[in-house]
Design a protein around this motif. Sequence first.
Motif, PDB file in Angstrom:
ATOM      1  N   ALA A   1     -39.804 -41.193  -9.046  1.00  0.00           N
ATOM      2  CA  ALA A   1     -40.381 -42.173  -8.121  1.00  0.00           C
ATOM      3  C   ALA A   1     -39.785 -43.572  -8.327  1.00  0.00           C
ATOM      4  N   PRO A   2     -39.814 -44.148  -9.550  1.00  0.00           N
ATOM      5  CA  PRO A   2     -39.227 -45.484  -9.687  1.00  0.00           C
ATOM      6  C   PRO A   2     -37.714 -45.508  -9.456  1.00  0.00           C
TER       7      PRO A   2
ATOM      8  N   SER B   1     -36.124 -43.647  -7.288  1.00  0.00           N
ATOM      9  CA  SER B   1     -35.925 -43.586  -5.838  1.00  0.00           C
ATOM     10  C   SER B   1     -36.282 -44.906  -5.170  1.00  0.00           C
ATOM     11  N   GLU B   2     -37.141 -45.687  -5.805  1.00  0.00           N
ATOM     12  CA  GLU B   2     -37.558 -46.972  -5.238  1.00  0.00           C
ATOM     13  C   GLU B   2     -36.631 -48.115  -5.641  1.00  0.00           C
ATOM     14  N   SER B   3     -35.775 -47.899  -6.637  1.00  0.00           N
ATOM     15  CA  SER B   3     -34.839 -48.946  -7.023  1.00  0.00           C
ATOM     16  C   SER B   3     -33.751 -49.052  -5.957  1.00  0.00           C
ATOM     17  N   SER B   4     -33.150 -50.210  -5.836  1.00  0.00           N
ATOM     18  CA  SER B   4     -32.235 -50.469  -4.723  1.00  0.00           C
ATOM     19  C   SER B   4     -31.063 -49.505  -4.661  1.00  0.00           C
TER      20      SER B   4
ATOM     21  N   GLY C   1     -30.855 -46.597  -6.792  1.00  0.00           N
ATOM     22  CA  GLY C   1     -31.176 -45.334  -7.441  1.00  0.00           C
ATOM     23  C   GLY C   1     -30.797 -45.279  -8.902  1.00  0.00           C
TER      24      GLY C   1
ATOM     25  N   GLU D   1     -41.404 -48.734 -17.421  1.00  0.00           N
ATOM     26  CA  GLU D   1     -42.075 -48.523 -16.137  1.00  0.00           C
ATOM     27  C   GLU D   1     -43.127 -47.419 -16.230  1.00  0.00           C
TER      28      GLU D   1
ATOM     29  N   ARG E   1     -32.572 -37.164  -5.238  1.00  0.00           N
ATOM     30  CA  ARG E   1     -33.112 -37.929  -4.106  1.00  0.00           C
ATOM     31  C   ARG E   1     -33.711 -36.995  -3.056  1.00  0.00           C
TER      32      ARG E   1
ATOM     33  N   LYS F   1     -37.685 -36.913  -2.134  1.00  0.00           N
ATOM     34  CA  LYS F   1     -37.992 -37.167  -0.720  1.00  0.00           C
ATOM     35  C   LYS F   1     -38.843 -36.042  -0.141  1.00  0.00           C
TER      36      LYS F   1
ATOM     37  N   ALA G   1     -42.540 -36.243  -1.978  1.00  0.00           N
ATOM     38  CA  ALA G   1     -43.385 -37.427  -1.784  1.00  0.00           C
ATOM     39  C   ALA G   1     -44.501 -37.247  -0.745  1.00  0.00           C
TER      40      ALA G   1
END
Length: 159
Positions: A48-49, A51-54, A56, A66, A108, A112, A115
Motif C-alpha cells: 500500500a505505501p 503504491s502510494e509513493s510517487s 513506487g 511507515e 502494482r 491494484k 485494493a
Amino acid sequence: MSEPRWLTSGEAEVWTRYRLLRRELQQAQDQQLQQDSGLSAADYALLAPLSESSDGVMRARDLGNEVGWERSRLSHQISRMEKRGLVVREACADDARGSMVRLTEHGRSVIKAAAPGHAETVKRLFFDPLTPAEAELLGHIIEKILGAIRSGAGEGFGQ
C-alpha cells in the motif's frame, strides 16, 4: 511507589471489547485479502505505501517506519515478496548501507486488484455500522488517544 490505577469494571469491559474488535477486524481483513488476492496482511501493509509513493519506490528504513516494523521483520518480508515478484531491492544512491524497495509492475497490478475488496471490507465492517457523526466522533477519539500515546511515549514503562 504509587498505587496502581486499576481499571474500573466499565473501563475493563471497554478495553476487552476493543481488544476483541481489533482481533476480529484483523482476522476478517486477513481472510478477505487471502481469499480475494492471495496477499497476506503483511504483503498489503508494504504494498500500500509503495503504491502510494510517487514512483513506487521507498527507502527500506522509511517503509519500515511507515508500517512500524523493526529491520529484521521488514527484511524477511521483503525477501518473501521478492521471491513472488512483488518488489525488488535496489541500492540506495545516497547511502551505501541503505537500500530502496521498488514495487514491480506485477506488485502494482496485484495491489491494484486487491485494493477494492480491501476497501469494501473496511467500509462494510468498520464504517457502515456507524452514522457519519459517529465515524467523525470516533476519528476525534482516536486522535485523542494517539496524542496521549505520542506525548507520553516511554513514560512510566518499566518503572
